[in-house]
Design a protein around this motif. Structure first.
Motif, mmCIF file in Angstrom:
data_model
loop_
_atom_site.group_PDB
_atom_site.id
_atom_site.type_symbol
_atom_site.label_atom_id
_atom_site.label_comp_id
_atom_site.label_asym_id
_atom_site.label_seq_id
_atom_site.Cartn_x
_atom_site.Cartn_y
_atom_site.Cartn_z
ATOM 1 N N PHE A 8 0.851 -1.198 0.000
ATOM 2 C CA PHE A 8 0.000 0.000 0.000
ATOM 3 C C PHE A 8 0.881 1.240 0.000
ATOM 4 O O PHE A 8 1.795 1.366 0.816
ATOM 5 N N LEU A 9 0.601 2.157 -0.935
ATOM 6 C CA LEU A 9 1.343 3.412 -1.040
ATOM 7 C C LEU A 9 0.386 4.590 -0.890
ATOM 8 O O LEU A 9 -0.504 4.787 -1.722
ATOM 9 N N ALA A 10 0.560 5.354 0.172
ATOM 10 C CA ALA A 10 -0.161 6.609 0.315
ATOM 11 C C ALA A 10 0.583 7.688 -0.472
ATOM 12 O O ALA A 10 1.708 7.471 -0.928
ATOM 13 N N MET A 11 -0.016 8.870 -0.623
ATOM 14 C CA MET A 11 0.652 9.940 -1.360
ATOM 15 C C MET A 11 1.984 10.305 -0.706
ATOM 16 O O MET A 11 2.966 10.623 -1.387
ATOM 17 N N GLY A 12 2.034 10.220 0.614
ATOM 18 C CA GLY A 12 3.262 10.542 1.318
ATOM 19 C C GLY A 12 4.363 9.528 1.131
ATOM 20 O O GLY A 12 5.517 9.768 1.539
ATOM 21 N N ASP A 13 4.049 8.385 0.522
ATOM 22 C CA ASP A 13 5.048 7.334 0.310
ATOM 23 C C ASP A 13 5.807 7.485 -1.001
ATOM 24 O O ASP A 13 6.677 6.671 -1.312
ATOM 25 N N VAL A 14 5.460 8.509 -1.783
ATOM 26 C CA VAL A 14 6.215 8.799 -3.007
ATOM 27 C C VAL A 14 6.783 10.213 -2.897
ATOM 28 O O VAL A 14 6.178 11.091 -2.286
ATOM 29 N N SER A 15 7.940 10.423 -3.482
ATOM 30 C CA SER A 15 8.636 11.700 -3.323
ATOM 31 C C SER A 15 8.362 12.641 -4.483
ATOM 32 O O SER A 15 7.794 12.251 -5.514
ATOM 33 N N GLU A 16 8.815 13.883 -4.316
ATOM 34 C CA GLU A 16 8.689 14.875 -5.380
ATOM 35 C C GLU A 16 9.779 14.716 -6.430
ATOM 36 O O GLU A 16 9.800 15.452 -7.411
#
Length: 376
Positions: free
Chosen positions: A35-43
């Motif tokens: 599970f990947l929330a938005m906070g789990d991917v970087s800019e």
């Protein structure tokens, strides 16, 4: 006007080489997924978190994807900031994530890393920003933008070479970022050691013996050239004012070399030395200024004040309500410090200056690498 393409390149839409928000099949035998929330991917387009969860615990409505899919944030400001990732390392090659992700699945003519690379470009993000719709704070990039986005597509062999080149650039950028982080950590440790030495060899004194408050009247808020102080010892700058100040507010003249601080942001390290180019600028009583006594190196004193281990521990000096607590100049001047010999002050200042110059040089190198990457 159709751009002139290199040999063996073709101009296609993204939809020609990738499925947009495709269905994801999950085998009946699959029990867990990532599970990947938005906070789990970087800019910067990387996965920086995530968790393995049981499928039975995942509610309906989440975005499904699989290994080698490309995730693109659809909502503002995540899209503009570059949020997204190439899905990898997924439990059972299956992922679930925020409903604010678009999913791209590469077709045969495009490599997944190359597809991901396209979504990280400034052109892709800037163009997509203009297509966003919805209310302020809730704007989203439509799937139709992704489908119709034009791509200059090389052969797969050349895609691989391009990805390899950019990946090498990314690796250099990451190493430079790590180097800067290590230098900052070293700077913090050395600063602590040097000021511990300073305290051991220093004589106890009051700030009032090394600082004299300056109260030279200036103009009003309507006419003053105003200065401002950045947090965490980042310096004194000219204030960027959007509207004319009040003619009823008294301002005071500040001179180059004076120490200034913010009464409201003392606990956030808002200290600085007025630079030559801001000589004669003004501030209110909330940004008091002080002449520094002879025998005190201003650089040493500023370093002393801008240490988090100093300013965060002065809560007892603050007066007023929580959101408007001020540390008044009289309380600062009455507080104590240890003043070491002048030659030790100078040595400490020179060592810390050399470290800061080294960090700034590495930071400029990082900025140059990032600019070159954008150009590539």
């Amino acid at each position: 006007m159709t751009p002139k393409l290199p040999k063996h390149w073709s101009l296609v839409s993204l939809e020609d080489c990738a499925e947009v928000n495709p269905r994801t099949h999950i085998a009946d035998t699959t029990k867990e997924a990532t599970f990947l929330a938005m906070g789990d991917v970087s800019e910067t387009g990387e996965i920086i978190g995530g968790s393995t969860v049981e499928l039975a615990s995942i509610g309906s409505g989440y975005t499904r994807f699989q290994t080698n899919d490309v995730l693109v944030a659809k909502i503002t400001p995540c899209f503009e900031n570059g949020k997204g990732a190439l899905a990898h390392g997924l439990a059972n090659d299956i992922g679930f994530g925020s409903t604010e992700f678009h999913v791209l699945r590469a077709k045969e003519k495009v490599l997944p890393p190359f597809l991901h690379l396209i979504t990280t470009t400034h052109r892709f993000r800037a163009t997509g920003e203009f297509t966003m719709s919805g209310s302020a704070g809730q704007k989203r990039v439509p799937a139709e933008f992704l489908r119709s986005y034009p791509i200059q597509l090389p052969l797969r062999t050349e895609q691989a070479r391009i990805v390899e080149t950019i990946s090498a650039w990314d690796a250099t950028i990451r190493k430079t970022e790590q180097l800067i982080a290590a230098k900052r950590q070293q700077q913090e440790i050395l600063t602590t050691k040097l000021y511990n030495l300073s305290n051991r060899q220093g004589m106890p004194a009051r700030f009032g013996s090394v600082l004299t408050e300056s109260s030279v009247s200036g103009t009003s808020g309507r006419d003053a050239r105003k200065l401002s102080i950045k947090l965490y010892g980042k310096g004194v700058v000219a204030k960027d004012e959007k509207r004319v100040g009040s003619a009823q507010t008294q301002y005071f003249v500040r001179r180059a070399g004076q120490l200034v601080y913010s009464k409201l942001d003392f606990l956030n390290g808002a200290f600085g030395i007025v630079p030559e180019e801001l000589d004669g600028y003004e501030s209110t009583v909330d940004l008091p200024a002080f002449d520094i006594a002879s025998g005190i190196d201003p650089r040493w004193l500023l370093g002393y004040l801008t240490r988090p281990t100093y300013y965060t521990r002065q809560v007892g000096l603050a007066r007023g309500q929580r959101k408007a607590r001020r540390i008044h100049s009289s309380d600062l001047l009455a507080s104590s410090l240890h003043v070491p010999p002048f030659d030790l002050q100078q040595r400490i200042a020179e060592i810390l200056k050399a470290m800061q110059v080294d960090i700034e040089t590495s930071t400029r190198l990082l900025a140059a690498l990032q600019k070159q990457k954008r150009g590539l």
